[in-house]
Design an enzyme around this catalytic site. Sequence first.
Site, mmCIF file in Angstrom:
data_model
loop_
_atom_site.group_PDB
_atom_site.id
_atom_site.type_symbol
_atom_site.label_atom_id
_atom_site.label_comp_id
_atom_site.label_asym_id
_atom_site.label_seq_id
_atom_site.Cartn_x
_atom_site.Cartn_y
_atom_site.Cartn_z
ATOM 1 N NE ARG A 121 7.193 -3.022 6.452
ATOM 2 C CZ ARG A 121 5.873 -2.818 6.358
ATOM 3 N NH1 ARG A 121 5.388 -2.244 5.282
ATOM 4 N NH2 ARG A 121 5.064 -3.199 7.310
ATOM 5 N NE ARG A 132 -4.554 -1.811 9.600
ATOM 6 C CZ ARG A 132 -3.520 -1.259 8.975
ATOM 7 N NH1 ARG A 132 -3.563 -0.009 8.585
ATOM 8 N NH2 ARG A 132 -2.441 -1.979 8.745
ATOM 9 N NE ARG A 135 6.170 -0.961 10.237
ATOM 10 C CZ ARG A 135 5.085 -0.820 9.493
ATOM 11 N NH1 ARG A 135 5.137 -0.076 8.402
ATOM 12 N NH2 ARG A 135 3.971 -1.415 9.819
ATOM 13 N NE ARG A 141 1.688 -5.605 11.144
ATOM 14 C CZ ARG A 141 2.815 -5.463 10.447
ATOM 15 N NH1 ARG A 141 3.923 -6.080 10.827
ATOM 16 N NH2 ARG A 141 2.825 -4.721 9.369
ATOM 17 C CE LYS A 186 -2.223 -1.054 3.817
ATOM 18 N NZ LYS A 186 -1.816 -2.416 4.220
#
Length: 189
Positions: free
Chosen positions: A128, A89, A134, A145, A14
């Site tokens: 990532r 969401r 992160r 998630r 996204k």
Amino acid sequence: MLNIVIFGAPGSGKGTQSEKIIAKYGLNHISTGDVLRAEIANKTELGTIADGYISKGQLVPDELIIDILASVLDRFEDSKGVIFDGFPRTIPQAVALKEMLAKRNTAVSAVVALEVEEEELIQRLLKRGEISGRSDDNLETIQKRLDVYKNQTSPLIDYYKSENLYNGIMGMGTVDEIFDRIATVVDNL
Ligand code: ADP
């Protein structure tokens, strides 16, 4: 206004595709994830609350995120349009978005949904995590998630199909290939 919701599971691309959409169509961008991470980095009260949810892979409560979104939206008054990245969401968030936009005499123009297989999502997020550091890009939180996505977020697929706004995009391939598919949808709006 051209208001686009970019939709998809964590790791579906996204953020990457939003940047390309902004560059081509000159839209404003609201990434709720970026807003929350900035609050965390600035050690605000909101950031502290959000961090408790994000690091566990949970969603921040609807009331909180809806208020944040409304205040960001007010900054974009004379905008050509907005790309909503990471919002909505949940169904209550989608209903709130519809009301917020209606109050401003506008509406969601289209939902662009990036469809990516789960195995690929996990690989992308792990990669990532190595680069970005992160706190939510580790295997345990990624799995959480993805569960949250399935349970709380994926019902939006049927919601937006029933609103005739849903555009499924094959989200695998190169960044440019995927963007070409998105541009075909946006050019036809
Ligand atoms: P990703 O799409 O990779 O999960 P984001 O940067 O969009 O990453 O979001 C990171 C985290 O921020 C989410 O896992 C969630 O905890 C929180 N968050 C972002 N947007 C929302 C939202 N609309 N509602 C609730 N929580 C959100």
